[in-house]
Design an enzyme around this catalytic site. Structure first.
Site, PDB file in Angstrom:
ATOM      1  N   HIS A   1       0.843  -1.209   0.000  1.00 17.89           N
ATOM      2  CA  HIS A   1       0.000   0.000   0.000  1.00 17.89           C
ATOM      3  C   HIS A   1       0.879   1.262   0.000  1.00 17.89           C
ATOM      4  O   HIS A   1       0.958   1.944  -0.996  1.00 17.89           O
ATOM      5  CB  HIS A   1      -0.996   0.039   1.173  1.00 17.89           C
ATOM      6  CG  HIS A   1      -1.907  -1.125   1.227  1.00 17.89           C
ATOM      7  ND1 HIS A   1      -2.774  -1.431   0.212  1.00 17.89           N
ATOM      8  CD2 HIS A   1      -2.079  -2.099   2.172  1.00 17.89           C
ATOM      9  CE1 HIS A   1      -3.448  -2.510   0.524  1.00 17.89           C
ATOM     10  NE2 HIS A   1      -3.050  -2.946   1.698  1.00 17.89           N
TER      11      HIS A   1
ATOM     12  N   ASP B   1      -4.980  -8.369  -3.308  1.00 20.04           N
ATOM     13  CA  ASP B   1      -5.275  -8.102  -1.899  1.00 20.04           C
ATOM     14  C   ASP B   1      -6.592  -8.733  -1.445  1.00 20.04           C
ATOM     15  O   ASP B   1      -6.659  -9.926  -1.206  1.00 20.04           O
ATOM     16  CB  ASP B   1      -5.235  -6.584  -1.673  1.00 20.04           C
ATOM     17  CG  ASP B   1      -5.201  -6.210  -0.193  1.00 20.04           C
ATOM     18  OD1 ASP B   1      -5.186  -7.108   0.663  1.00 20.04           O
ATOM     19  OD2 ASP B   1      -5.190  -5.002   0.114  1.00 20.04           O
TER      20      ASP B   1
HETATM   21 ZN   LIG Z   1      -3.328  -6.945   2.647  1.00 15.03          ZN
END
Ligand SMILES: [Zn+2]
Length: 472
Positions: A286, A337
């Protein structure tokens, strides 16, 4: 049959020796015509030659081919509640309410259910152009929090799913030991995740010890909030000299940035780059909330960043500073994810569109001053390289010694009609084909892109989990 066995069994051996010929292929330097490719006995490219005619006996492909991409961040179990957290039941709904729903599944899923869900997910990801997945794996224990008799039971479920589908796998057992910066214990609903440094290293070594084709292991740290600083340092020390990748969730949520600032006086990425000897093995997942100084600090270490634009949009995380990351030269990769998107064309499209909406510009990722005017080509080349690093691969793409992973573009899909050959990758990313790839090879084997029986087993597992959630 398709349940995790004591030792995950490898798929059938790769057929090898015969040549493949493609009219056009994306080589490390870009598109090339008339490409002959040969696979060796280990499922790697033995030879790649451009400007050739098809050798006699070659398998002749009728459409252009791309190298397979690494899905650099995945939690397979989260596929089990896809589309089941898209309703707002109170005035407040953000990442943390989604996490409560996610924990409901995390607390219940069995090894058999995880295997069934992961098989279906990996097949979907293959169809979406990913031939290797990095599993950020923290579901270590039984539902009541006690370790399985074999502590690698859940790792086996994932490795078996990779073997059953042909997906390549870098399994990343996760260090997880506390609930927050100021909460030194785990919460009751985090009891399946507990893993100190020693367990993480044992799981990594167990997975490597299986010696399965296309399967390897590194390590991960859940986040700065979920690991004590000393444990992070201990893990980094224990991994000194080990070639495996080290992943960490970081700066996904502003609440995490605020909590880190309150307890350490530094922002998460700032803290990490100051306190740990980061290098090219490290991959920051991220890294959404990063200042220019933090981006420069990461770039100076050689560490990579894994962007998950579909999930970040779904969870309301925020937008990364893509132009700054690209300009810094930081290796970039993409990941599925939470599995809300399971194809890299869609992930790259989201990555670019977020920036366009925010900056009110077009072709944000392009670099005309560097003779890279094609947004899709620049992003694809970046994440091909960055993804390989995140998986711990030393080479990638259609070149000798890289793994024989290949995508045949489905030029029969109506989305590609009228697109000139020179703009094919632009179309893969921006024309939103329903089925962008017709055939997918990983480790030198052609793989199944839809399996009704496998899908049925996954659906049954997911239905059972949903019923339990409604009951409980
Ligand atoms: Zn994750």
């Amino acid at each position: 049959v398709n349940t995790p066995s004591a030792v995950p069994t490898p798929p059938t051996a790769a057929p090898q020796g015969a040549a493949l010929w493609a009219p056009r292929a994306w080589l490390p330097g870009g598109w090339a015509d008339g490409v002959t490719l040969r696979v060796d006995a280990q499922g790697r490219w033995a030879d790649v030659q451009a400007n050739t005619v098809a050798p006699s006996g070659a398998q002749v492909l009728t459409a252009p081919v791309l190298p397979g991409l690494v899905n650099a961040h995945s939690h397979a179990f989260q596929r089990a509640f896809l589309a089941q957290s898209e309703r707002r039941h109170s005035t407040h709904d953000d990442f943390w309410t989604w996490r409560d729903r996610m924990y409901g599944v995390a607390l219940r899923i069995t090894p058999q259910q995880l295997h069934a869900v992961a098989c279906h997910l990996y097949t979907e990801l293959l169809a979406g152009g990913y031939t290797h997945t990095c599993e950020f794996h923290y579901l270590h224990h039984q539902a009541d929090g006690t370790p399985y008799a074999d502590e690698a039971t859940m790792c086996r479920a994932l490795a078996q799913a990779a073997q059953d589908t042909g997906m390549g796998l870098t399994l990343l057992p996760v260090l997880y030991e506390r609930a927050g910066f100021a909460q030194p214990q785990l919460r009751a609903d985090q009891r399946r995740f507990a893993a100190p440094v020693a367990r993480v290293l044992r799981l990594r070594d167990a997975v490597r010890g299986w010696g399965l084709p296309g399967v390897w292991a590194g390590v991960a740290v859940h986040s700065l909030r979920a690991a004590a600083p000393q444990s992070l340092l201990d893990l980094a020390h224990a991994c000194a000299g080990d070639p495996g990748p080290i992943h960490i969730h970081i700066a996904e949520q502003t609440a995490e940035v605020d909590a880190c600032l309150a307890t350490t006086g530094a922002r998460p990425i700032e803290w990490l780059t100051r306190q740990l000897p980061l290098d090219a093995r490290w991959h920051l997942v991220h890294a959404t909330h990063a200042t220019p100084a933090e981006i420069a600090a990461v770039a100076a270490t050689g560490a990579g960043v894994v962007l998950c634009p579909g999930t970040e949009a779904n969870l309301g995380d925020g937008l990364c500073d893509l132009p700054a990351w690209l300009a810094s030269g930081t290796p970039l990769a993409v990941g599925s994810d939470s599995q809300v998107t399971r194809s890299w064309p869609e992930e790259l499209r989201w990555l670019e569109y977020g920036q366009r909406l925010h900056l009110r510009q077009r072709n944000v990722a392009a670099a005309p001053a560097q003779q890279q005017p094609a947004t899709a080509e620049r992003l694809f080349a970046a994440v091909l390289k960055g993804g390989a690093g995140a998986a711990g691969h030393t080479s990638t793409g259609l070149q000798p010694s890289a793994r024989a992973d290949l995508l045949v573009v489905n030029t029969q899909d109506p989305a590609f009609a009228g697109v000139p050959n020179t703009h094919l990758l632009d179309a893969v990313v921006f024309a939103a084909a329903a089925q962008p790839f017709s055939h997918v090879m990983a480790n030198g084997r052609w793989l199944t892109l839809h399996d009704a029986a496998q899908q049925g087993r996954a659906a049954a597992a997911m239905a059972a989990l949903s019923l339990e959630l409604l009951d409980g």
